[in-house]
Design an enzyme around this catalytic site. Structure first.
Site, PDB file in Angstrom:
ATOM      1  N   TYR A 138      -0.310  -2.643  -0.968  1.00 20.86           N
ATOM      2  CA  TYR A 138      -0.008  -3.723  -1.897  1.00 20.86           C
ATOM      3  C   TYR A 138      -1.282  -4.357  -2.456  1.00 20.86           C
ATOM      4  CZ  TYR A 138       2.006  -7.937  -3.886  1.00 20.86           C
ATOM      5  OH  TYR A 138       2.353  -8.947  -4.750  1.00 20.86           O
ATOM      6  N   LYS A 176      -2.686  -4.189  -6.320  1.00 22.84           N
ATOM      7  CA  LYS A 176      -2.797  -5.417  -7.104  1.00 22.84           C
ATOM      8  C   LYS A 176      -4.241  -5.652  -7.555  1.00 22.84           C
ATOM      9  CE  LYS A 176       0.214  -7.934  -7.739  1.00 22.84           C
ATOM     10  NZ  LYS A 176       1.221  -7.965  -8.842  1.00 22.84           N
TER      11      LYS A 176
END
Length: 376
Positions: free
Chosen positions: A157, A161
Site C-alpha cells: 500500500y 501510494k
C-alpha cells in the site's frame, strides 16, 4: 451572473468512505458547484441528491477512464479512489498481490491524471497516505514531516501510494500546467467505517484483548473522518483560489498521538469490554504466536487478526507533524479524537445490529469494505 460557467468538481472514489464525506461537505459548503462522482459502484441513494452525475468507471483501465473524460472536463479532480489490502493482505509481500495494488493505486492514478489533463483539467487534489513513509516497518517515525525522505516503504500500500504521489507531483506535470497537491492522512475512522473497527472489535470475541506486544509505550496517529474531509475541502478551495498548496504534500491527522494499546482499551470500553488484566508479550514470543495464528487461519481459511506484520507494526511509534497543512491550508481538526472514536464505535454498533437483524430475518448481511478500503 447569467451564463457564467459553474465550477465542476469530480470526486473519484466518491462512493467510498472518504469520498462520500467529501461529496457531502462540498455540496453543503458550495451548493452552486456541480459535483460528479466517478466510481465502480454507484453512490448510495441519499448521496445522489448531492451530485450532478455519476460516472461509472474502473480506474485500473485506461480505456474506461478515458471514456469518462471524452465529453467532460472538470475544473478540479479530487482523486480518492484506491485500494488498501485488508487484514492478512495488508502485510503481504506477495508479487501477485503487488500487481493488484499497483494496478489500482499507481496505474489507476496515472490513468485518472492523464485523462484529466487530456480533457483540459489542470487541478488535482490527491489522497496520498502517511504510509508512503511508515510502510517501512523497520523504523519508528517520531513527529514525521514532509522533509523525511520517501522510498523505504516496502509494504504494497505505502509503496504504491508513494509512487502515485510522485507521479502527481512530478515537475513534468507542473511544467505542463498542473496545479496539484497531495494529502497524507493518518488512519481514518468514522461512523461509516467497518474495516478498522472490525479488526479491533474482533479481538474481543477472539479473547485477545489481554495481550500487549512489547512494553506498550508506542504512540500512534489516528484521524476522524470529518477532519480528513475538512482538509480535502480546504485543499480544493486553495487550488481554486490562491494555489499556495500547489506542488506540496502535507501530512494530516487529528494532531493527538496516543498510546497505541490505550486507544484499543478506549474502543473496547465503548462496547462494554474492559480486560481484567494485561500481559506484555516479548517480541520474540509475539512473533512465534503470530506465526502459529497465521498457520491456523491458513488451514481454516479465515483471516488472522494478528500476524507477524501486525506484530511489528503494533510495536512501532509513528505520528505526524501537521504544521505544513496548518500553515498552507489553515487546517485545524474539528472533532477531537476521544469524541471521534466514540462516534465511530456508535456507528459500528449500528452496523453490528444491522448484521444481526439480517441474520435473524434469514438474509445475508451486506458487507461493506469487506476486501479493502481507503483508510490512510
Amino acid at each position: 451572473m447569467p451564463g457564467q460557467k459553474r465550477t465542476e468538481i469530480l470526486v473519484t472514489g466518491g462512493s467510498g468512505f472518504l469520498g462520500r464525506g467529501i461529496v457531502r461537505r462540498l455540496a453543503e459548503k458550495h451548493p452552486e458547484w456541480h459535483i460528479s462522482v466517478l466510481d465502480l459502484h454507484p453512490p448510495p441513494p441519499h448521496l445522489r441528491k448531492c451530485i450532478s452525475q455519476f460516472i461509472p468507471a474502473d480506474i485500473s483501465s485506461a480505456e474506461s477512464v478515458n471514456n469518462a473524460f471524452v465529453e467532460y472536463s472538470p475544473d478540479l479532480v479530487v482523486h480518492t479512489a484506491g485500494i488498501v489490502p485488508a487484514r492478512r493482505d495488508r502485510y503481504s509481500t506477495c508479487p501477485k498481490q503487488w500487481e493488484k495494488v499497483k494496478g489500482i493505486n499507481y496505474d489507476g492514478t496515472r490513468n485518472v491524471l492523464d485523462a484529466a489533463m487530456a480533457s483540459g483539467c489542470r487541478r488535482l487534489v490527491y489522497t496520498s497516505s502517511c504510509t508512503v513513509l511508515i510502510d517501512d516497518l523497520d523504523h519508528d517515525y517520531f513527529n514525521m514531516d514532509e522533509s523525511f525522505p520517501l522510498g523505504k516503504a516496502f509494504l504494497h500500500y505505502g509503496k504504491s501510494k508513494g509512487m502515485a504521489e510522485a507521479y502527481v507531483l512530478s515537475p513534468k506535470h507542473a511544467e505542463n500546467g498542473l496545479i496539484a497537491c497531495a494529502l497524507r492522512p493518518a488512519t481514518i475512522i468514522g461512523p461509516e467505517d467497518t474495516a478498522v473497527m472490525s479488526l479491533i472489535h474482533d479481538l474481543i470475541g477472539k479473547g485477545e484483548t489481554n495481550f500487549v506486544v512489547g512494553n506498550g509505550d508506542n504512540f500512534y496517529d489516528w484521524m476522524y473522518i470529518d477532519n480528513a474531509v475538512q482538509a480535502h475541502v480546504l485543499a480544493v478551495e486553495n487550488l481554486l483560489t490562491t494555489k499556495t498548496a500547489a506542488g506540496h504534500a502535507m501530512f494530516i491527522s487529528n494532531q493527538e498521538p496516543v498510546y497505541f494499546w490505550d486507544a484499543f482499551l478506549y474502543i473496547w470500553a465503548q462496547f462494554g469490554h474492559v480486560p481484567k488484566y494485561r500481559i506484555h508479550i516479548p517480541t520474540s514470543i509475539a512473533w512465534f504466536v503470530a506465526f502459529i495464528l497465521e498457520m491456523l487461519t491458513w488451514f481454516t481459511g479465515g483471516s488472522a487478526t494478528i500476524d507477524r506484520g501486525s506484530v511489528k507494526d503494533g510495536m512501532r511509534t509513528h505520528y505526524s507533524n501537521n504544521d505544513k497543512a496548518i500553515r498552507i491550508l489553515g487546517y485545524v481538526p474539528e472533532v477531537d479524537l476521544a469524541e471521534g472514536m466514540r462516534r465511530s464505535c456508535d456507528g459500528y454498533k449500528k452496523h453490528l445490529a444491522g448484521k444481526a437483524a439480517c441474520v435473524q430475518n434469514g438474509h445475508a448481511p451486506h458487507v461493506q469494505n469487506g476486501v479493502s478500503r481507503k483508510f490512510r
